[in-house]
Design a protein around this motif. Structure first.
Motif, short mmCIF file in Angstrom:
data_model
loop_
_atom_site.label_atom_id
_atom_site.label_comp_id
_atom_site.label_asym_id
_atom_site.label_seq_id
_atom_site.Cartn_x
_atom_site.Cartn_y
_atom_site.Cartn_z
N PRO A 135 0.83 -1.22 0.00
CA PRO A 135 0.00 0.00 0.00
C PRO A 135 0.86 1.26 0.00
CG PRO A 135 -0.81 -1.57 1.62
CD PRO A 135 0.52 -2.10 1.15
N ASP A 136 0.40 2.25 -0.72
CA ASP A 136 1.08 3.54 -0.79
C ASP A 136 0.54 4.42 0.33
OD1 ASP A 136 2.28 5.94 -1.41
OD2 ASP A 136 1.84 5.84 -3.56
N LEU A 137 1.30 4.54 1.42
CA LEU A 137 0.86 5.29 2.59
C LEU A 137 1.58 6.62 2.74
CD1 LEU A 137 0.62 2.35 5.18
CD2 LEU A 137 -1.15 3.27 3.67
N GLN A 140 0.04 13.10 0.38
CA GLN A 140 -0.69 13.25 -0.88
C GLN A 140 -0.02 14.19 -1.89
OE1 GLN A 140 -3.65 11.45 -1.55
NE2 GLN A 140 -2.98 10.40 0.29
N CYS A 142 3.06 13.71 -3.62
CA CYS A 142 4.24 12.98 -4.09
C CYS A 142 4.89 13.65 -5.30
CB CYS A 142 3.84 11.54 -4.43
SG CYS A 142 3.17 10.65 -3.02
N THR A 170 0.79 0.95 -4.12
CA THR A 170 -0.54 0.93 -4.72
C THR A 170 -1.55 1.70 -3.88
OG1 THR A 170 -1.25 -1.08 -3.55
CG2 THR A 170 -0.07 -1.38 -5.64
N ARG A 171 -2.52 2.28 -4.57
CA ARG A 171 -3.68 2.90 -3.94
C ARG A 171 -4.92 2.33 -4.62
NH1 ARG A 171 -1.80 9.24 -2.82
NH2 ARG A 171 0.11 8.66 -1.73
N ASP A 172 -5.79 1.69 -3.82
CA ASP A 172 -7.00 1.05 -4.37
C ASP A 172 -6.64 0.08 -5.49
OD1 ASP A 172 -8.63 2.54 -2.63
OD2 ASP A 172 -8.61 4.24 -4.03
N ASP A 173 -5.60 -0.71 -5.26
CA ASP A 173 -5.12 -1.74 -6.21
C ASP A 173 -4.58 -1.17 -7.52
OD1 ASP A 173 -5.58 -3.96 -4.57
OD2 ASP A 173 -7.70 -4.02 -5.13
N THR A 176 0.95 3.17 -8.21
CA THR A 176 1.37 4.57 -8.36
C THR A 176 2.80 4.61 -8.91
OG1 THR A 176 1.94 4.60 -5.99
CG2 THR A 176 -0.20 5.52 -6.65
N ARG A 200 0.01 12.05 -7.21
CA ARG A 200 0.30 10.72 -6.67
C ARG A 200 1.68 10.20 -7.05
NH1 ARG A 200 -5.29 8.10 -8.64
NH2 ARG A 200 -4.85 9.63 -10.28
#
Length: 285
Positions: A135-137, A140, A142, A170-173, A176, A200
């Motif tokens: 996951p891309d944590l 916002q 980037c 990834t964000r929502d599968d 990025t 992103r």
């Protein structure tokens, strides 16, 4: 690589010191650039300067310097033939730790150094990279090249622990980018897919030249997000960055990409990119 640049002076690296009250140290209130050096020449320096100045503007950091001259001097003084120039600019030094930053006329902290690195003959170009997704944590924004790299560092360590080369976030599968690279895939029909420029992902300098080379090869380019499943089912995958240039990806989450070897179109893009870089370098000599 003994000589570094710090606030207008070139000093031995062990003599270069900044204040413990620098906002870059206390808040990661700083931006940076990494510029490739090949055959003793800076690669895509004008594009790096453009991105650096955009990052500074987005954070309202008032910093002005001859970035080209600083970098060229570091290459020359350190006799660097192949490697990197690292440039960093922070908002400057505070009287005490405070979230609100000081007056706009506070002097920024500017430093830069040279680093040897194998770029052209990286053996990974023949073997390809193995990637895992996580996951891309990150925050916002980037698209701003800040020194807030802790999450990227954690992901690189997670990749190492998993016995692979790096992580695609990834964000929502939807993928990025990598921890320090832009991510791309090529479908069987020759369509190259690269995440669109938005907040992103970082607008990669190497990505710009890569897309130009791909279009010159008459590949269709789609700038959009792509899913993990799309990546796993792609014919080819690769990354772009100033440190890896164009580097093939042969495995994602244990799933073989194509036949598990660097793809022919990726190899061609890399070769064309290298030729373009070396041609530009020869024009400067």
């Amino acid at each position: 690589m003994d000589l570094v640049y710090l606030n207008g002076d070139y000093v031995p690296r062990l003599s270069a010191k900044i204040s413990v009250f620098d906002r870059g140290l206390l808040f990661s209130d700083a931006v940076y650039e990494v510029v490739s050096v090949i055959d003793g020449r800076l690669v895509d320096m004008e594009r790096h300067v453009t991105r650096l100045e955009r990052s500074l503007g987005e954070l309202s950091i008032n910093a002005f310097a001859d970035w080209m001259a600083i970098s060229q001097n570091l290459v020359a003084e350190n006799k660097l033939r192949e490697g990197l120039i690292y440039l960093q600019v922070s908002r400057g030094v505070m009287d005490e730790r405070e979230y609100r930053w000081p007056a706009p006329d506070t002097a920024p902290t500017i430093f830069a150094f040279a680093q040897q690195r194998v770029l052209l003959e990286n053996p990974m170009a023949d073997s390809g990279m193995r990637i895992i997704t996580r996951p891309d944590l990150r925050w916002q924004r980037c698209d701003i090249k800040t020194t807030q790299l802790l999450y990227a560092s954690l992901m690189k360590m997670e990749a190492m622990a998993a016995g692979v080369d790096d992580v695609w976030m990834t964000r929502d599968d939807m993928i990025t980018e990598g921890t320090s690279q832009n991510a791309h895939i090529i479908r069987e029909d020759g369509v190259l897919i690269s995440h669109q420029l938005d907040c992103r992902i970082l607008p990669g300098v190497t990505r710009i030249e890569m897309l130009m080379q791909a279009k010159s090869m008459e590949l269709t380019v789609e700038e959009r997000a792509f899913s993990i499943d799309e990546a796993k089912n792609a014919a080819e995958a690769f990354v772009t960055s100033s440190t890896l240039l164009i580097m093939p990806v042969v495995e994602i989450d244990g799933h073989k990409i194509g036949d598990g070897r660097p793809g022919e179109r990726t190899r061609a893009i890399r070769q064309n990119y290298m030729a373009a870089v070396q041609k530009a370098s020869s024009k400067l000599n």
